[in-house]
Every structure is written in C-alpha cells, then in structure tokens.
Design a protein around this motif. Structure first.
Motif, PDB file in Angstrom:
ATOM      1  N   LEU A 168       0.886  -1.267  -0.042  1.00 16.23           N
ATOM      2  CA  LEU A 168       0.118   0.136   0.168  1.00 16.23           C
ATOM      3  C   LEU A 168       1.056   1.183   0.068  1.00 16.23           C
ATOM      4  CD1 LEU A 168      -3.083   0.805   0.122  1.00 16.23           C
ATOM      5  CD2 LEU A 168      -2.562   0.953   2.858  1.00 16.23           C
ATOM      6  N   GLU A 169       0.622   2.146  -1.010  1.00 11.94           N
ATOM      7  CA  GLU A 169       1.139   3.306  -0.949  1.00 11.94           C
ATOM      8  C   GLU A 169       0.555   4.470  -0.293  1.00 11.94           C
ATOM      9  OE1 GLU A 169       4.107   3.502  -5.055  1.00 11.94           O
ATOM     10  OE2 GLU A 169       2.061   4.456  -4.936  1.00 11.94           O
ATOM     11  N   VAL A 170       0.812   5.271   0.586  1.00 12.81           N
ATOM     12  CA  VAL A 170       0.122   6.344   1.305  1.00 12.81           C
ATOM     13  C   VAL A 170       0.938   7.546   0.771  1.00 12.81           C
ATOM     14  CG1 VAL A 170      -0.583   7.462   3.264  1.00 12.81           C
ATOM     15  CG2 VAL A 170      -0.293   4.875   3.349  1.00 12.81           C
ATOM     16  N   LYS A 171       0.218   8.479   0.053  1.00 13.20           N
ATOM     17  CA  LYS A 171       0.745   9.842  -0.445  1.00 13.20           C
ATOM     18  C   LYS A 171       0.600  10.775   0.470  1.00 13.20           C
ATOM     19  CE  LYS A 171       0.162   7.737  -5.159  1.00 13.20           C
ATOM     20  NZ  LYS A 171      -0.654   7.635  -6.260  1.00 13.20           N
ATOM     21  N   PRO A 172       1.460  11.932   0.259  1.00 16.60           N
ATOM     22  CA  PRO A 172       1.035  13.013   1.112  1.00 16.60           C
ATOM     23  C   PRO A 172      -0.432  13.665   1.105  1.00 16.60           C
ATOM     24  CG  PRO A 172       3.117  13.227  -0.150  1.00 16.60           C
ATOM     25  CD  PRO A 172       2.463  11.869  -0.666  1.00 16.60           C
ATOM     26  N   SER A 173      -1.084  13.479  -0.013  1.00 13.51           N
ATOM     27  CA  SER A 173      -2.399  13.827  -0.175  1.00 13.51           C
ATOM     28  C   SER A 173      -3.529  12.891   0.853  1.00 13.51           C
ATOM     29  CB  SER A 173      -2.746  13.715  -1.603  1.00 13.51           C
ATOM     30  OG  SER A 173      -2.896  12.599  -2.169  1.00 13.51           O
ATOM     31  N   GLY A 174      -3.077  11.879   1.339  1.00 17.87           N
ATOM     32  CA  GLY A 174      -3.871  11.052   1.903  1.00 17.87           C
ATOM     33  C   GLY A 174      -4.274   9.951   1.156  1.00 17.87           C
ATOM     34  N   ARG A 175      -4.013   9.904  -0.259  1.00 21.86           N
ATOM     35  CA  ARG A 175      -4.559   8.818  -1.095  1.00 21.86           C
ATOM     36  C   ARG A 175      -3.693   7.680  -0.910  1.00 21.86           C
ATOM     37  NH1 ARG A 175      -4.521   9.371  -7.733  1.00 21.86           N
ATOM     38  NH2 ARG A 175      -5.222   7.396  -7.894  1.00 21.86           N
ATOM     39  N   LYS A 176      -4.567   6.479  -0.853  1.00 22.31           N
ATOM     40  CA  LYS A 176      -3.963   5.290  -0.617  1.00 22.31           C
ATOM     41  C   LYS A 176      -4.120   4.282  -1.521  1.00 22.31           C
ATOM     42  CE  LYS A 176      -4.925   5.645   4.326  1.00 22.31           C
ATOM     43  NZ  LYS A 176      -5.588   5.377   5.425  1.00 22.31           N
ATOM     44  N   SER A 177      -3.035   3.692  -2.351  1.00 20.37           N
ATOM     45  CA  SER A 177      -3.063   3.065  -3.534  1.00 20.37           C
ATOM     46  C   SER A 177      -2.558   1.742  -3.554  1.00 20.37           C
ATOM     47  CB  SER A 177      -2.598   3.747  -4.600  1.00 20.37           C
ATOM     48  OG  SER A 177      -2.971   5.007  -4.773  1.00 20.37           O
ATOM     49  N   TRP A 178      -2.960   0.847  -3.992  1.00 17.79           N
ATOM     50  CA  TRP A 178      -2.545  -0.658  -4.011  1.00 17.79           C
ATOM     51  C   TRP A 178      -1.504  -0.690  -5.235  1.00 17.79           C
ATOM     52  CZ3 TRP A 178      -2.872  -3.154   0.147  1.00 17.79           C
ATOM     53  CH2 TRP A 178      -4.143  -3.161   0.987  1.00 17.79           C
ATOM     54  N   ARG A 179      -0.393  -1.225  -4.716  1.00 14.94           N
ATOM     55  CA  ARG A 179       0.729  -1.416  -6.142  1.00 14.94           C
ATOM     56  C   ARG A 179       1.140  -3.122  -5.801  1.00 14.94           C
ATOM     57  NH1 ARG A 179       2.228   2.421  -9.475  1.00 14.94           N
ATOM     58  NH2 ARG A 179       4.285   2.440  -8.819  1.00 14.94           N
ATOM     59  N   LEU A 180       1.715  -3.728  -6.924  1.00 17.99           N
ATOM     60  CA  LEU A 180       2.086  -4.907  -7.029  1.00 17.99           C
ATOM     61  C   LEU A 180       3.502  -4.944  -7.545  1.00 17.99           C
ATOM     62  CD1 LEU A 180       1.960  -8.070  -6.740  1.00 17.99           C
ATOM     63  CD2 LEU A 180       0.738  -8.152  -9.138  1.00 17.99           C
ATOM     64  N   ARG A 181       4.407  -5.481  -6.679  1.00 15.29           N
ATOM     65  CA  ARG A 181       6.005  -5.647  -7.545  1.00 15.29           C
ATOM     66  C   ARG A 181       6.112  -7.050  -7.885  1.00 15.29           C
ATOM     67  NH1 ARG A 181       9.993  -2.935  -3.910  1.00 15.29           N
ATOM     68  NH2 ARG A 181       9.251  -1.188  -4.910  1.00 15.29           N
ATOM     69  N   TYR A 182       6.668  -7.078  -8.718  1.00 18.86           N
ATOM     70  CA  TYR A 182       6.788  -8.581  -9.448  1.00 18.86           C
ATOM     71  C   TYR A 182       8.017  -8.143 -10.136  1.00 18.86           C
ATOM     72  CZ  TYR A 182       4.361  -7.413 -13.784  1.00 18.86           C
ATOM     73  OH  TYR A 182       3.864  -6.783 -14.932  1.00 18.86           O
ATOM     74  N   ARG A 183       8.402  -9.621 -10.403  1.00 18.21           N
ATOM     75  CA  ARG A 183       9.855  -9.734 -11.478  1.00 18.21           C
ATOM     76  C   ARG A 183       9.713 -10.353 -12.573  1.00 18.21           C
ATOM     77  NH1 ARG A 183      14.790  -8.556  -9.594  1.00 18.21           N
ATOM     78  NH2 ARG A 183      16.570  -9.348 -10.448  1.00 18.21           N
ATOM     79  N   ARG A 184       9.993  -9.669 -13.610  1.00 18.72           N
ATOM     80  CA  ARG A 184       9.540 -10.351 -15.044  1.00 18.72           C
ATOM     81  C   ARG A 184      11.100 -10.039 -15.862  1.00 18.72           C
ATOM     82  NH1 ARG A 184       4.926  -7.995 -18.340  1.00 18.72           N
ATOM     83  NH2 ARG A 184       6.725  -6.759 -19.221  1.00 18.72           N
ATOM     84  N   ASN A 185      11.584 -11.136 -16.613  1.00 15.82           N
ATOM     85  CA  ASN A 185      12.572 -10.830 -17.088  1.00 15.82           C
ATOM     86  C   ASN A 185      13.896 -10.304 -16.611  1.00 15.82           C
ATOM     87  OD1 ASN A 185      11.055 -12.022 -19.642  1.00 15.82           O
ATOM     88  ND2 ASN A 185      10.682  -9.930 -20.208  1.00 15.82           N
ATOM     89  N   GLY A 186      13.911 -10.750 -15.484  1.00 13.00           N
ATOM     90  CA  GLY A 186      14.879 -10.143 -14.329  1.00 13.00           C
ATOM     91  C   GLY A 186      14.890  -8.944 -14.058  1.00 13.00           C
ATOM     92  N   LYS A 187      13.881  -8.197 -14.151  1.00  9.20           N
ATOM     93  CA  LYS A 187      13.621  -6.870 -13.773  1.00  9.20           C
ATOM     94  C   LYS A 187      12.270  -6.657 -12.893  1.00  9.20           C
ATOM     95  CE  LYS A 187      15.524  -4.713 -17.925  1.00  9.20           C
ATOM     96  NZ  LYS A 187      15.308  -3.719 -19.234  1.00  9.20           N
TER      97      LYS A 187
END
Length: 121
Positions: A28-47
């Motif tokens: 979960l990313e919490v931005k200075p504006s207060g907005r909360k967003s879901w993000r997915l971090r994954y690995r593809r092709n070594g990146k």
C-alpha cells in the motif's frame, strides 16, 4: 506482518510518500495527499516491475489480494502482457467511475441519463 483494514485506516499521510508491505509483492502506498493506492511488485525478465491495482477503499484489502493471486497466475501462464493490460483497464475504469460519480449530481437529468447509457457500455 500482513495488513488488516484496521491498520490501513490508521495510516496517516506524511510529508513524503511511504509504502507498507502486505504479502506476495502487494503493498500500500500512502501519498502526502492522503490517497492510498495498491501496488504490486513482481519480477519479469530479470527486472522488477510495478503495477498499480487501484485505490483503497475502492479496492478493498480482500479484493486486492484476490487480484494479486489472479494476476500472478496470469503472469506465470502468459508472460504477463494480458494481465498488465487488464490491470491498466481496471485502474482506468476505477478512475472513470470516480470522476463520473463526482460530476453526476451537477448535470441536468437528461444529460445524466445519456451519460449513464454511454458509461455503462
């Protein structure tokens, strides 16, 4: 330690963006504006790759976790192109629905009907 709805609601904005990890690459990313967003971090092709899933509370914790599992299955089976496009389309759909809802009450009834028909297609 996995997140809960109670913990998520307690996170307050700070001067800089900050991230809180959940599990399976979801955070979960919490931005200075207060907005909360879901993000997915994954690995593809070594990146490492980041994928936006949607905003909290529009996308609940349970739904975000389910979406991660679906996307990971899709990424494993197809190389990820289709899953990325679906996630981008879902994100756009969330933004469009929010914008539509915010403006809806300002429109004349006839315009509301015509825009609802267009939006639902």
């Amino acid at each position: 330690m996995p997140l809960t709805d109670l913990k998520i609601k307690a996170f307050k904005p700070k001067d800089k963006l900050y991230r809180i990890a959940d599990r399976d690459g979801l955070y979960l990313e919490v931005k200075p504006s207060g907005r909360k967003s879901w993000r997915l971090r994954y690995r593809r092709n070594g990146k490492n790759t980041l994928l936006g899933l949607g905003d909290y509370p529009t996308l609940s914790l349970h739904d975000a976790r389910r979406k991660v599992m679906d996307l990971k299955d899709e990424l494993d089976s197809s190389g990820g192109k289709r899953a990325e496009k679906e996630a981008e389309a879902l994100l756009f759909q969330d933004v469009a629905a929010t914008a539509f809802a915010q403006r809806f009450e300002q429109w004349r009834p006839s315009y509301q009907r015509s825009q609802t028909i267009i939006f639902e297609k």
